[in-house]
Design a protein around this motif. Structure first.
Motif, PDB file in Angstrom:
ATOM      1  N   ILE A 115      33.936  21.522  -9.643  1.00 20.90           N
ATOM      2  CA  ILE A 115      34.530  21.186  -8.336  1.00 20.90           C
ATOM      3  C   ILE A 115      33.391  20.754  -7.414  1.00 20.90           C
ATOM      4  O   ILE A 115      32.397  21.475  -7.283  1.00 20.90           O
ATOM      5  CB  ILE A 115      35.295  22.404  -7.767  1.00 20.90           C
ATOM      6  CG1 ILE A 115      36.462  22.764  -8.699  1.00 20.90           C
ATOM      7  CG2 ILE A 115      35.771  22.132  -6.339  1.00 20.90           C
ATOM      8  CD1 ILE A 115      37.195  24.048  -8.348  1.00 20.90           C
ATOM      9  N   ARG A 116      33.541  19.575  -6.823  1.00 22.48           N
ATOM     10  CA  ARG A 116      32.457  19.053  -5.978  1.00 22.48           C
ATOM     11  C   ARG A 116      32.729  19.333  -4.506  1.00 22.48           C
ATOM     12  O   ARG A 116      33.889  19.506  -4.101  1.00 22.48           O
ATOM     13  CB  ARG A 116      32.315  17.538  -6.177  1.00 22.48           C
ATOM     14  CG  ARG A 116      31.904  17.125  -7.583  1.00 22.48           C
ATOM     15  CD  ARG A 116      32.220  15.679  -7.811  1.00 22.48           C
ATOM     16  NE  ARG A 116      33.621  15.401  -7.480  1.00 22.48           N
ATOM     17  CZ  ARG A 116      34.196  14.218  -7.546  1.00 22.48           C
ATOM     18  NH1 ARG A 116      33.497  13.161  -7.893  1.00 22.48           N
ATOM     19  NH2 ARG A 116      35.481  14.065  -7.239  1.00 22.48           N
ATOM     20  N   ASP A 117      31.649  19.338  -3.756  1.00 28.10           N
ATOM     21  CA  ASP A 117      31.772  19.480  -2.305  1.00 28.10           C
ATOM     22  C   ASP A 117      32.658  18.339  -1.798  1.00 28.10           C
ATOM     23  O   ASP A 117      32.457  17.185  -2.182  1.00 28.10           O
ATOM     24  CB  ASP A 117      30.357  19.384  -1.694  1.00 28.10           C
ATOM     25  CG  ASP A 117      30.352  19.847  -0.246  1.00 28.10           C
ATOM     26  OD1 ASP A 117      31.242  20.623   0.134  1.00 28.10           O
ATOM     27  OD2 ASP A 117      29.460  19.404   0.496  1.00 28.10           O
ATOM     28  N   GLY A 118      33.673  18.667  -1.000  1.00 26.46           N
ATOM     29  CA  GLY A 118      34.542  17.622  -0.441  1.00 26.46           C
ATOM     30  C   GLY A 118      35.782  17.345  -1.271  1.00 26.46           C
ATOM     31  O   GLY A 118      36.633  16.548  -0.865  1.00 26.46           O
ATOM     32  N   GLY A 132      40.814  31.365  -9.549  1.00 27.55           N
ATOM     33  CA  GLY A 132      39.450  31.914  -9.598  1.00 27.55           C
ATOM     34  C   GLY A 132      38.418  30.800  -9.444  1.00 27.55           C
ATOM     35  O   GLY A 132      37.445  30.943  -8.702  1.00 27.55           O
ATOM     36  N   CYS A 133      38.633  29.674 -10.146  1.00 24.44           N
ATOM     37  CA  CYS A 133      37.689  28.536 -10.074  1.00 24.44           C
ATOM     38  C   CYS A 133      37.645  27.985  -8.644  1.00 24.44           C
ATOM     39  O   CYS A 133      36.564  27.709  -8.098  1.00 24.44           O
ATOM     40  CB  CYS A 133      38.128  27.406 -11.016  1.00 24.44           C
ATOM     41  SG  CYS A 133      38.238  27.886 -12.744  1.00 24.44           S
ATOM     42  N   ILE A 134      38.823  27.830  -8.050  1.00 28.70           N
ATOM     43  CA  ILE A 134      38.919  27.231  -6.711  1.00 28.70           C
ATOM     44  C   ILE A 134      38.257  28.150  -5.679  1.00 28.70           C
ATOM     45  O   ILE A 134      37.463  27.712  -4.835  1.00 28.70           O
ATOM     46  CB  ILE A 134      40.416  26.971  -6.373  1.00 28.70           C
ATOM     47  CG1 ILE A 134      40.988  25.918  -7.335  1.00 28.70           C
ATOM     48  CG2 ILE A 134      40.581  26.556  -4.912  1.00 28.70           C
ATOM     49  CD1 ILE A 134      42.510  25.771  -7.289  1.00 28.70           C
ATOM     50  N   ILE A 135      38.556  29.441  -5.774  1.00 27.51           N
ATOM     51  CA  ILE A 135      38.018  30.399  -4.799  1.00 27.51           C
ATOM     52  C   ILE A 135      36.500  30.525  -4.957  1.00 27.51           C
ATOM     53  O   ILE A 135      35.761  30.633  -3.971  1.00 27.51           O
ATOM     54  CB  ILE A 135      38.749  31.759  -4.924  1.00 27.51           C
ATOM     55  CG1 ILE A 135      40.198  31.578  -4.433  1.00 27.51           C
ATOM     56  CG2 ILE A 135      38.043  32.864  -4.124  1.00 27.51           C
ATOM     57  CD1 ILE A 135      41.121  32.726  -4.732  1.00 27.51           C
ATOM     58  N   GLU A 143      33.091  22.488   0.592  1.00 26.22           N
ATOM     59  CA  GLU A 143      34.216  22.162   1.487  1.00 26.22           C
ATOM     60  C   GLU A 143      35.348  21.664   0.613  1.00 26.22           C
ATOM     61  O   GLU A 143      35.269  20.559   0.075  1.00 26.22           O
ATOM     62  CB  GLU A 143      33.818  21.007   2.404  1.00 26.22           C
ATOM     63  CG  GLU A 143      32.934  21.371   3.560  1.00 26.22           C
ATOM     64  CD  GLU A 143      33.731  21.725   4.798  1.00 26.22           C
ATOM     65  OE1 GLU A 143      34.857  21.216   4.959  1.00 26.22           O
ATOM     66  OE2 GLU A 143      33.212  22.522   5.584  1.00 26.22           O
ATOM     67  N   ILE A 144      36.393  22.458   0.447  1.00 24.19           N
ATOM     68  CA  ILE A 144      37.488  21.976  -0.408  1.00 24.19           C
ATOM     69  C   ILE A 144      38.823  22.146   0.311  1.00 24.19           C
ATOM     70  O   ILE A 144      38.948  22.932   1.260  1.00 24.19           O
ATOM     71  CB  ILE A 144      37.538  22.728  -1.767  1.00 24.19           C
ATOM     72  CG1 ILE A 144      37.606  24.248  -1.548  1.00 24.19           C
ATOM     73  CG2 ILE A 144      36.369  22.343  -2.654  1.00 24.19           C
ATOM     74  CD1 ILE A 144      37.905  25.020  -2.824  1.00 24.19           C
ATOM     75  N   LEU A 188      40.953  16.244  -8.095  1.00 25.06           N
ATOM     76  CA  LEU A 188      40.910  17.025  -9.329  1.00 25.06           C
ATOM     77  C   LEU A 188      42.153  17.914  -9.418  1.00 25.06           C
ATOM     78  O   LEU A 188      42.541  18.539  -8.429  1.00 25.06           O
ATOM     79  CB  LEU A 188      39.649  17.923  -9.307  1.00 25.06           C
ATOM     80  CG  LEU A 188      39.378  18.790 -10.516  1.00 25.06           C
ATOM     81  CD1 LEU A 188      38.998  17.930 -11.733  1.00 25.06           C
ATOM     82  CD2 LEU A 188      38.247  19.791 -10.230  1.00 25.06           C
ATOM     83  N   VAL A 189      42.751  17.952 -10.610  1.00 25.35           N
ATOM     84  CA  VAL A 189      43.864  18.886 -10.852  1.00 25.35           C
ATOM     85  C   VAL A 189      43.291  20.082 -11.622  1.00 25.35           C
ATOM     86  O   VAL A 189      42.551  19.901 -12.592  1.00 25.35           O
ATOM     87  CB  VAL A 189      44.985  18.211 -11.673  1.00 25.35           C
ATOM     88  CG1 VAL A 189      46.075  19.220 -12.021  1.00 25.35           C
ATOM     89  CG2 VAL A 189      45.576  17.025 -10.922  1.00 25.35           C
TER      90      VAL A 189
END
Ligand code: RUB
Length: 313
Positions: A115-118, A132-135, A143-144, A188-189
């Motif tokens: 997961i990239r910044d932005g 878990g990945c998102i958090i 910044e997501i 990204l999904v």
């Protein structure tokens, strides 16, 4: 009462999500083993097999359930007394629960690195590993923003948006059918899995395949977060994953359905996303292309083609 109670909670979805179902089954088998007073290993095994069968009959799709049961029941192997059998089951159950929790944490770290910044991320249903990945990405200061679907008919999206909100992540809540309208806003999904087959197809909450289709059309990457015990060994033999079809009343109240005698409500709980729609499957052993699913089944679950031939002839 421990096993029937857990079984009922899994059936009614009070306990839900593939990882939680697997851990709940392991806990129920452990507690059942503790409560048994059988004096010889044969009757101890029989009692345990009866309990395992009750748990296995609850929901057919999440492979974490039979995998967890298989891992725990292996604790009975070679036991020459009821005490040894009991100790074996308790040890294996506790190992499974601990390794499942570690896997969730490890996947969060591996997944966050994709997961990239932005990034704006779309997720569907409620997966503890996907979240878990998102958090973790958010915790790392990226910044997501997230789009989360409603997930008809059981509205698991509500659990997802509460969790994201509690983590302080900017979240948009959309109906399932709005995915294609927003797909160009998505980078990204990220979803979870109930089962991964030997050819890398992913079985997950109904609607995941539609999400994947929209993502592919829009050239948006899709990653699946899945612990190794979500991989389905028996698909090596060509066995298909059974897709649970739940009561129509979850979709349309009975009092309305009764007035529509020509209408049948269909309510499959899961669907299948083919491997070529998926960019990566993030496991606790690392991120793999879906085409490498067999390696996970062979090297980490211990089921090779030869094992099946030895076991089933
Ligand atoms: C839950 C669902 C989840 C997977 C993965 O379906 O499809 O995406 O189980 O979840 P249901 P986790 O709500 O019908 O059980 O990552 O938490 O194991």
């Amino acid at each position: 009462m421990i096993v029937p109670d857990t079984a009922e909670k899994i059936k009614s979805m009070e306990i839900r999500g593939a990882g939680r179902i697997g851990r709940a089954a392991a806990e129920a088998l452990r507690d059942h083993a503790v409560s048994l007073s059988a004096r010889d290993p044969g009757s101890f095994r029989q009692e345990m097999e009866r309990a395992a069968a009750i748990l296995l009959a609850t929901r057919p799709t999440a492979v974490s359930l039979p995998n967890a049961v298989h891992i725990v029941m292996a604790g009975l192997e070679g036991a020459t007394s009821a005490e040894a059998a009991q100790a074996g089951v308790i040890r294996r159950a506790e190992e499974f629960i601990r390794s499942s929790q570690n896997a969730v944490e490890q996947i969060a770290k591996f997944g966050a690195s994709h997961i990239r910044d932005g990034d704006t991320i779309l997720t569907h249903c409620n997966s503890e590993v996907a979240l878990g990945c998102i958090i973790e990405a958010h915790r790392q200061g990226k910044e997501i923003e997230v789009f989360a679907t409603e997930v008809r008919p059981r509205n698991q999206g509500l659990i997802t948006i509460r969790t994201l909100n509690d983590a302080g992540i900017k979240t948009n809540f959309i109906v399932d059918s709005a995915v294609r309208s927003f797909i160009h806003d998505i980078d990204l999904v990220v979803v979870g899995a109930d089962a991964v087959t030997v050819n890398g197809a992913v079985v997950n909450k109904i609607g995941t395949a539609q999400v994947a289709h929209s993502a592919r059309e829009a050239r948006v990457n899709m990653i699946v977060a899945a612990e190794t015990y979500k991989f389905a060994p028996r698909t090596i033999l060509g066995e298909l994953i059974r897709i649970e079809e739940r009561a129509g009343s979850e979709v349309l109240p009975d009092e309305i359905a009764r007035t529509l005698p020509h209408v049948t409500v269909r309510n499959p709980a899961f669907d299948v996303t083919p491997a070529n729609y998926i960019d990566l499957i993030v496991t606790e052993k690392g991120a793999i292309p879906p085409q490498m699913a067999y390696v996970i089944i062979r090297d980490y679950l211990g089921w090779g083609i030869d094992t099946f031939h030895e076991t089933f002839g």
